[in-house]
Design an enzyme around this catalytic site. Structure first.
Site, short mmCIF file in Angstrom:
data_model
loop_
_atom_site.label_atom_id
_atom_site.label_comp_id
_atom_site.label_asym_id
_atom_site.label_seq_id
_atom_site.Cartn_x
_atom_site.Cartn_y
_atom_site.Cartn_z
N SER A 46 29.03 74.60 97.72
CA SER A 46 27.82 73.85 97.29
C SER A 46 27.36 73.30 98.90
O SER A 46 28.11 73.36 99.72
CB SER A 46 27.67 72.81 96.37
OG SER A 46 28.62 71.89 96.79
N LEU A 88 26.25 72.01 102.50
CA LEU A 88 26.28 72.68 103.82
C LEU A 88 27.33 73.82 103.60
O LEU A 88 26.97 74.86 104.62
CB LEU A 88 26.85 71.48 104.57
CG LEU A 88 26.02 70.10 104.89
CD1 LEU A 88 26.82 69.29 105.84
CD2 LEU A 88 24.75 70.50 105.37
N ASP A 141 42.61 72.11 97.20
CA ASP A 141 42.70 71.01 97.62
C ASP A 141 43.02 70.90 99.10
O ASP A 141 44.03 71.16 99.60
CB ASP A 141 43.62 70.05 96.80
CG ASP A 141 43.79 68.91 97.11
OD1 ASP A 141 43.22 68.12 98.24
OD2 ASP A 141 44.49 67.70 96.78
N CYS A 171 33.79 71.86 105.81
CA CYS A 171 32.56 70.80 105.24
C CYS A 171 32.96 69.94 103.95
O CYS A 171 32.22 69.32 103.62
CB CYS A 171 31.54 71.96 104.68
SG CYS A 171 30.70 72.89 105.86
N TYR A 173 34.08 55.89 104.50
CA TYR A 173 33.31 57.21 104.88
C TYR A 173 33.13 57.17 106.42
O TYR A 173 33.32 58.16 106.99
CB TYR A 173 31.98 57.32 104.16
CG TYR A 173 31.07 58.52 104.65
CD1 TYR A 173 31.87 59.66 103.77
CD2 TYR A 173 30.09 58.47 105.11
CE1 TYR A 173 31.13 60.97 104.03
CE2 TYR A 173 29.41 59.80 105.23
CZ TYR A 173 29.82 60.78 104.87
OH TYR A 173 29.16 61.95 105.24
N THR A 175 21.34 67.71 100.15
CA THR A 175 22.54 68.41 99.58
C THR A 175 22.69 67.91 98.12
O THR A 175 21.69 67.08 97.59
CB THR A 175 23.92 67.79 100.31
OG1 THR A 175 24.03 66.36 100.12
CG2 THR A 175 23.86 68.34 101.86
#
Length: 256
Positions: free
Chosen positions: A15, A17, A60, A87, A162, A197
């Site tokens: 999905s 990018l 993973d 990504c 993040y 996205t």
């Protein structure tokens, strides 16, 4: 490196990018292996684009054994690996201190595990597979493209995990590019801004318009296809190495 010559691992390729990158590689005549946890979307994309050109492997990215086995699977199926595009990532928000108390440490660790450790894990194992490739006329054996974020530089409130993970990806870029130079493997990183996205798909239209208005020009959310175009530019320009490119329409994120 031309995309038509590419056999690429694309993490998070089911999905966003990653999907746009897989589509661009296949459209140019290359082949791609999707490393993703979303089996339904990954299998559907492989069937749509052709199982002779796209291989889906549930992966993973932070699991050393899984990635090692699946890298070997790609090499056996397609004969080589000369590109890896990282990504895969998660963006679980959370304030360090909220009304519920301190951020759960496991939440921070999970974001680091997927975004930073997972990226490094794929880099090291993909590079090991690339080093045996026959070099092209430039002496190049492979290209690795990682995904950071503008949050690496202007993290907003609630993005400590993040931002730290993406800052780590930025920090990996130059030292690994210098190390792998002797093997003819280039390493680059793209730092996208606000991109349309699945992360944004569930937002109300007013919220999407508000986010888009933050971008100086063009005043809209970025498109995954624009990320894929930049990947192709990196592939085809051998002097691009050891650098982070912002893909953000000149946005500079505010605290919130």
């Amino acid at each position: 490196m031309e995309m038509k010559e590419t056999v690429a691992i694309v993490t998070g390729g089911a999905s966003g990018l990653g999907e746009a990158t897989v589509r661009r590689i296949v459209a140019a005549g290359g082949k791609a292996a999707i490393f993703d946890m979303n089996e339904e979307r990954g299998q559907a994309l492989a069937e749509e684009l052709g199982n002779d050109r796209v291989l889906f492997l549930k992966t993973d990215v932070a699991n050393s054994g899984e990635v090692d086995v699946n890298v070997a699977n790609v090499k056996e199926t397609f004969g080589k690996i000369n590109a890896a595009i990282n990504c895969a990532g998660i963006a679980t928000p959370g304030k360090v201190l909220s009304k519920r108390g301190p951020l759960d440490l496991s939440q921070f660790e999970q974001v680091i595990r997927v975004n930073l450790t997972g990226t490094f894990n794929v880099i090291r194992l993909a590079a090991a597979a690339m080093q045996d490739n026959e070099p092209n006329e430039e002496g190049e054996r492979g290209v690795i493209v990682n995904t950071a974020s503008v949050a690496a530089y202007e993290g907003q409130i609630g993005q400590a995990a993040y931002s730290a993970s993406k800052g780590g990806v930025v920090g990996l870029t130059l030292p690994i590019a210098r190390e792998l130079a002797s093997s003819g493997i280039r390493v680059m990183t793209i730092a996208p801004g606000l991109v349309e996205t699945p992360l944004f798909a569930g937002l109300p239209e007013a919220a999407r318009e508000s986010l888009a208005s933050m971008v100086p020009f063009p005043p809209r959310l970025g498109r995954p296809e624009e990320y894929a175009k930049l990947v192709e530019s990196i592939f085809t320009n051998p002097m691009l190495n050891g650098e982070v490119i912002r893909l953000d329409g000149a946005i500079r994120m505010q605290p919130k």
